[in-house]
Design an enzyme around this catalytic site. Structure first.
Site, PDB file in Angstrom:
ATOM      1  N   ASP A  30      41.792  39.808  39.784  1.00  0.00           N
ATOM      2  CA  ASP A  30      43.133  39.571  39.087  1.00  0.00           C
ATOM      3  C   ASP A  30      43.382  41.052  38.726  1.00  0.00           C
ATOM      4  OD1 ASP A  30      43.818  37.227  36.846  1.00  0.00           O
ATOM      5  OD2 ASP A  30      44.753  39.135  36.536  1.00  0.00           O
ATOM      6  N   ILE A  31      45.045  41.175  38.919  1.00  0.00           N
ATOM      7  CA  ILE A  31      45.522  42.510  38.858  1.00  0.00           C
ATOM      8  C   ILE A  31      45.442  42.681  37.382  1.00  0.00           C
ATOM      9  CG2 ILE A  31      48.036  41.622  38.454  1.00  0.00           C
ATOM     10  CD1 ILE A  31      48.825  43.765  40.377  1.00  0.00           C
ATOM     11  N   ASN A  86      44.232  26.667  35.068  1.00  0.00           N
ATOM     12  CA  ASN A  86      45.544  26.149  34.204  1.00  0.00           C
ATOM     13  C   ASN A  86      46.505  25.256  35.041  1.00  0.00           C
ATOM     14  OD1 ASN A  86      44.527  27.829  32.023  1.00  0.00           O
ATOM     15  ND2 ASN A  86      45.429  29.832  33.063  1.00  0.00           N
ATOM     16  N   GLN A  93      50.249  28.314  32.889  1.00  0.00           N
ATOM     17  CA  GLN A  93      50.226  28.302  34.382  1.00  0.00           C
ATOM     18  C   GLN A  93      51.372  29.378  34.647  1.00  0.00           C
ATOM     19  OE1 GLN A  93      50.004  25.244  37.405  1.00  0.00           O
ATOM     20  NE2 GLN A  93      49.484  26.937  38.872  1.00  0.00           N
ATOM     21  N   HIS A  99      44.616  28.205  41.226  1.00  0.00           N
ATOM     22  CA  HIS A  99      43.518  29.147  41.371  1.00  0.00           C
ATOM     23  C   HIS A  99      42.517  29.065  40.105  1.00  0.00           C
ATOM     24  CE1 HIS A  99      46.997  30.623  38.891  1.00  0.00           C
ATOM     25  NE2 HIS A  99      46.265  31.065  38.202  1.00  0.00           N
ATOM     26  N   HIS A 101      40.120  30.943  37.520  1.00  0.00           N
ATOM     27  CA  HIS A 101      39.771  32.148  36.924  1.00  0.00           C
ATOM     28  C   HIS A 101      38.348  32.202  36.917  1.00  0.00           C
ATOM     29  CE1 HIS A 101      43.857  33.517  35.387  1.00  0.00           C
ATOM     30  NE2 HIS A 101      44.291  32.163  35.598  1.00  0.00           N
TER      31      HIS A 101
HETATM   32  P1  5GP Z   1      47.905  31.624  35.413  1.00  0.00           P
HETATM   33  O1  5GP Z   1      48.233  31.798  34.103  1.00  0.00           O
HETATM   34  O2  5GP Z   1      48.842  31.365  36.594  1.00  0.00           O
HETATM   35  O3  5GP Z   1      46.610  30.887  35.395  1.00  0.00           O
HETATM   36  O4  5GP Z   1      47.160  33.187  35.899  1.00  0.00           O
HETATM   37  C1  5GP Z   1      47.907  33.963  36.893  1.00  0.00           C
HETATM   38  C2  5GP Z   1      47.128  35.110  37.074  1.00  0.00           C
HETATM   39  O5  5GP Z   1      47.466  35.847  38.496  1.00  0.00           O
HETATM   40  C3  5GP Z   1      47.408  36.132  35.839  1.00  0.00           C
HETATM   41  O6  5GP Z   1      45.715  36.448  35.418  1.00  0.00           O
HETATM   42  C4  5GP Z   1      47.895  37.595  36.458  1.00  0.00           C
HETATM   43  O7  5GP Z   1      47.218  38.433  36.071  1.00  0.00           O
HETATM   44  C5  5GP Z   1      47.211  37.166  38.070  1.00  0.00           C
HETATM   45  N1  5GP Z   1      48.247  37.876  38.863  1.00  0.00           N
HETATM   46  C6  5GP Z   1      49.595  37.852  38.613  1.00  0.00           C
HETATM   47  N2  5GP Z   1      50.294  38.435  39.657  1.00  0.00           N
HETATM   48  C7  5GP Z   1      49.245  39.021  40.596  1.00  0.00           C
HETATM   49  C8  5GP Z   1      48.929  39.767  41.629  1.00  0.00           C
HETATM   50  O8  5GP Z   1      50.319  40.236  42.139  1.00  0.00           O
HETATM   51  N3  5GP Z   1      48.114  40.347  42.303  1.00  0.00           N
HETATM   52  C9  5GP Z   1      46.839  39.690  41.509  1.00  0.00           C
HETATM   53  N4  5GP Z   1      45.543  40.007  42.027  1.00  0.00           N
HETATM   54  N5  5GP Z   1      46.712  38.866  40.308  1.00  0.00           N
HETATM   55  C10 5GP Z   1      48.047  38.530  39.855  1.00  0.00           C
END
Ligand code: 5GP
Ligand code: ZN
Length: 112
Positions: A30-31, A86, A93, A99, A101
Site C-alpha cells: 500500500d502506498i 471494503n 472503499q 482488494h 488489505h
Molecule cells: P480502499 O479504501 O479502497 O479499501 O483502499 C485503497 C487503498 O489503496 C488505500 O489504502 C490507499 O493507500 C491505496 N492506494 C491508493 N492509491 C495507490 C497507489 O497508487 N499505489 C498503491 N500501492 N496503493 C494505493
C-alpha cells in the site's frame, strides 16, 4: 488503456512494489501504509468489489484467500495479520478494483 488505477498497476502502467503474483492475483505494498506491513491483494481480472462478484467467482475468491496467509508468512507476519475488504461508500472503499488489505507487524495507525 485501463482507467482503473489497480488495472494500471497490473499492466505495469503505474509502478508499485509488487511482492507476489500468479496467474490470477497480484499483491503489492500500500502506498500509504497503516501498519509496518500493509499490502493489497487484487484479482488480476477487474472486479469492482464484492457487489460485483458472481457465484462463478467463488473459486477465484477462495484461491485468493488461500494465498493470503502464504504471502503474509513471506512478509514475516508470523504472529498474525488483519485482513480487510471494503465494499462501496459505506465501507469507505476508495479504489474500485477489489482488494484485500493485509496489515500487521506492529501498531496500526489511522485505519478505520
Ligand atoms: P480502499 O479504501 O479502497 O479499501 O483502499 C485503497 C487503498 O489503496 C488505500 O489504502 C490507499 O493507500 C491505496 N492506494 C491508493 N492509491 C495507490 C497507489 O497508487 N499505489 C498503491 N500501492 N496503493 C494505493
Ligand atoms: Zn481494475
Amino acid at each position: 488503456m485501463a482507467e482503473c488505477l489497480f488495472c494500471k498497476i497490473r499492466d505495469g502502467e503505474v509502478s508499485a512494489d509488487i511482492i507476489f503474483e500468479n496467474d490470477e492475483c497480484l499483491a503489492f505494498r500500500d502506498i500509504n501504509p497503516k501498519a509496518p506491513v500493509h499490502f493489497l491483494v487484487i484479482p488480476r481480472r477487474h472486479i469492482a468489489n464484492l457487489w460485483d462478484t458472481k457465484t462463478s467467482d467463488e473459486g477465484l475468491l477462495g484461491r485468493i484467500q488461500l494465498m493470503i496467509p502464504k504471502i503474509a508468512k513471506d512478509q514475516g507476519l508470523d504472529s498474525g495479520f488483519r485482513t480487510v475488504l471494503n465494499t462501496g461508500p459505506g465501507g469507505h472503499q476508495e479504489v474500485y478494483h477489489m482488494h484485500y488489505h493485509v496489515l500487521g507487524g506492529g501498531p496500526f495507525t489511522g485505519f478505520n
